[in-house]
Design an enzyme around this catalytic site. Sequence first.
Site, mmCIF file in Angstrom:
data_model
loop_
_atom_site.group_PDB
_atom_site.id
_atom_site.type_symbol
_atom_site.label_atom_id
_atom_site.label_comp_id
_atom_site.label_asym_id
_atom_site.label_seq_id
_atom_site.Cartn_x
_atom_site.Cartn_y
_atom_site.Cartn_z
ATOM 1 N N GLN A 221 0.848 -1.202 0.000
ATOM 2 C CA GLN A 221 0.000 0.000 0.000
ATOM 3 C C GLN A 221 0.883 1.252 0.000
ATOM 4 O OE1 GLN A 221 -3.577 -0.655 2.915
ATOM 5 N NE2 GLN A 221 -1.881 -1.931 3.633
ATOM 6 N N ASN A 222 2.191 1.030 0.131
ATOM 7 C CA ASN A 222 3.130 2.148 0.281
ATOM 8 C C ASN A 222 3.508 2.740 -1.070
ATOM 9 O OD1 ASN A 222 2.998 1.444 2.964
ATOM 10 N ND2 ASN A 222 4.944 0.333 2.964
ATOM 11 N N HIS B 236 -1.384 1.598 -4.230
ATOM 12 C CA HIS B 236 -1.709 3.024 -4.119
ATOM 13 C C HIS B 236 -0.759 3.879 -4.930
ATOM 14 C CE1 HIS B 236 -3.876 2.042 -0.081
ATOM 15 N NE2 HIS B 236 -4.546 1.654 -1.149
ATOM 16 N N CYS C 144 -3.060 15.192 -20.473
ATOM 17 C CA CYS C 144 -2.759 14.260 -21.581
ATOM 18 C C CYS C 144 -2.261 12.904 -21.095
ATOM 19 C CB CYS C 144 -1.722 14.897 -22.517
ATOM 20 S SG CYS C 144 -0.070 15.035 -21.781
ATOM 21 N N CYS D 249 1.970 19.235 -22.814
ATOM 22 C CA CYS D 249 0.731 20.018 -23.046
ATOM 23 C C CYS D 249 0.519 21.127 -22.021
ATOM 24 C CB CYS D 249 -0.475 19.068 -23.020
ATOM 25 S SG CYS D 249 -0.933 18.568 -21.365
ATOM 26 N N GLY E 103 2.779 -4.523 9.002
ATOM 27 C CA GLY E 103 2.631 -3.096 9.281
ATOM 28 C C GLY E 103 1.471 -2.399 8.608
HETATM 29 N N1 APR Z 1 6.637 -2.359 12.790
HETATM 30 C C1 APR Z 1 5.466 -2.974 12.461
HETATM 31 N N2 APR Z 1 4.268 -2.326 12.416
HETATM 32 C C2 APR Z 1 4.272 -1.008 12.718
HETATM 33 C C3 APR Z 1 5.454 -0.312 13.085
HETATM 34 C C4 APR Z 1 6.676 -1.047 13.118
HETATM 35 N N3 APR Z 1 7.845 -0.477 13.450
HETATM 36 N N4 APR Z 1 5.113 0.997 13.346
HETATM 37 C C5 APR Z 1 3.785 1.100 13.131
HETATM 38 N N5 APR Z 1 3.277 -0.099 12.765
HETATM 39 C C6 APR Z 1 1.888 -0.434 12.425
HETATM 40 C C7 APR Z 1 0.838 0.342 13.206
HETATM 41 O O1 APR Z 1 0.519 -0.349 14.414
HETATM 42 C C8 APR Z 1 -0.342 0.335 12.217
HETATM 43 O O2 APR Z 1 -1.142 -0.816 12.396
HETATM 44 O O3 APR Z 1 1.706 -0.066 11.073
HETATM 45 C C9 APR Z 1 0.331 0.267 10.848
HETATM 46 C C10 APR Z 1 0.270 1.594 10.090
HETATM 47 O O4 APR Z 1 -1.080 1.847 9.820
HETATM 48 P P1 APR Z 1 -1.447 3.042 8.822
HETATM 49 O O5 APR Z 1 -0.624 4.226 9.179
HETATM 50 O O6 APR Z 1 -2.940 3.127 8.803
HETATM 51 O O7 APR Z 1 -0.892 2.536 7.431
HETATM 52 P P2 APR Z 1 -1.603 1.618 6.355
HETATM 53 O O8 APR Z 1 -2.368 0.523 7.014
HETATM 54 O O9 APR Z 1 -0.549 1.227 5.396
HETATM 55 O O10 APR Z 1 -2.619 2.660 5.646
HETATM 56 C C11 APR Z 1 -3.246 2.232 4.453
HETATM 57 O O11 APR Z 1 -4.191 4.467 4.229
HETATM 58 O O12 APR Z 1 -3.971 6.767 4.242
HETATM 59 C C12 APR Z 1 -4.014 5.654 3.439
HETATM 60 O O13 APR Z 1 -3.036 5.466 1.322
HETATM 61 C C13 APR Z 1 -2.720 5.484 2.687
HETATM 62 O O14 APR Z 1 -1.611 3.428 2.031
HETATM 63 C C14 APR Z 1 -2.200 4.117 3.119
HETATM 64 C C15 APR Z 1 -3.473 3.434 3.579
#
Ligand code: APR
Length: 247
Positions: free
Chosen positions: A102-103, A120, A131, A152, A189
Amino acid sequence: MNSTKLKQAADLIRKAKYAVAFTGAGISVESGIPPFRGENGLWNKTNPNFLEIEFFKKKPFQSWQKIKEIFYDNLGDAEPNAAHEILAKMEKRSFLETIITQNIDHLHQKAGSKYVYELHGTYKQLVCTECSSEFDMSFADLNYLPPTCYICKGILKPDMVFFNEPIPHFAKKRSFEEAEKADVLLIIGTNAEVLPAADIPVKAKEHGAKIIEINIKPSHFTDTITDIFLEMKATEAMKEIGQLLYL
Ligand code: APR
């Protein structure tokens, strides 16, 4: 407690026929990129409306000011961490087939992973809103906002999925196909709050995959689809798994 579960996780991966990884912002936190939600979450401090597609179309200059500050002024220096690197090694040693992420930070590719689906999009590319021409971000001088198309003169947009924008068709189609083929899914994560991305691990579970989840705290997946929950930082858990797989 974690050591038994780490051994079980490494065993599942070692014996897997088709292991897939599904990553979220949490895997990049230890590369210095803040998550969106939870502690130190971006959306705790910044209203996400600058990333809403209609806002961008109406106020591209204001939107680009925040986009540049939050993404382009920071992501460029970010380096992959051990979790990204071990996933890349797992792919090389055929322990992992693909990564669905999702990153938008391009860190999986920077770590050497080849088979990555970016649900994403990516901050590395800019696309013309008129364009549809695409340019590497290095072509844009972000001291002049909003950047405009060389062909463009239309306004350029980061090739990231904005809120209320559809997910790229190819990445979405292939990600669900990978989820259906996976017999092991390694989730790292993610808060599992955003659809349709969060449907992908559910699809894998429905097709019989074993779910390993790494997160510093439970997510919406933990009590619903997760089989092995490793309540650890991504780099810590992945270093242990890397050792157990002799990477
Ligand atoms: N190691 C493992 N997990 C971690 C760490 C770490 N060091 N630090 C944070 N986390 C976990 C948090 O507990 C949380 O569950 O990572 C997750 C981050 O959640 P979000 O910030 O909501 O990220 P994500 O789930 O990828 O969001 C999805 O939301 O805003 C949109 O487009 C954006 O791609 C993103 C989507």
